[in-house]
Scaffold this motif. Sequence first.
Motif: not given
Length: 142
Positions: A94-95, A100-110, A133-135
């Motif tokens: 999540h980001v 505005n507190g919105q949350i979007i999905d991201v695909m992350v490979t560590l 993540f926070f942005a």
Amino acid sequence: MVPQFQSYEDALEYCREQGMRLTRQRQFILKLLWNTNEHLSASVIYDHLRQQGKEIGYTSVYQNLNVLAKAGVIERIEKVSGCLYSHQNVSHSHVHCLDNGQIIDVMVTLPTEIIASVEAQLGLKVSDYRVEFFAHGIKQLI
Ligand SMILES: [Zn+2]
């Protein structure tokens, strides 16, 4: 273990297997969540369905979200400002928007070194992970 789906059809199939009733209202909600990568509140979901001309009441939206979240068919995130709902897709991160507190999905490979380092610290095998993540300045998508 929370089920994970590749698509809207996958999620529907799972509901059928679980013997859940697939009312039109339930399908409207699932479809809306699969059409967006956002995490929406019950009232935003209700507004969107009404804008699409769907016959559904607020209570019905709320109750269906509860049933779907409980069954693990959708994702529920509890925030101070209330619950947000999203489709339950393959393991995603999540980001969080700090504005505005919105949350979007991201695909992350560590990188494997990071996972190995966590495993070494715990003495365990990591089978899954999610990163938060926070942005600032994430644009409203819907
Ligand atoms: Zn999510």
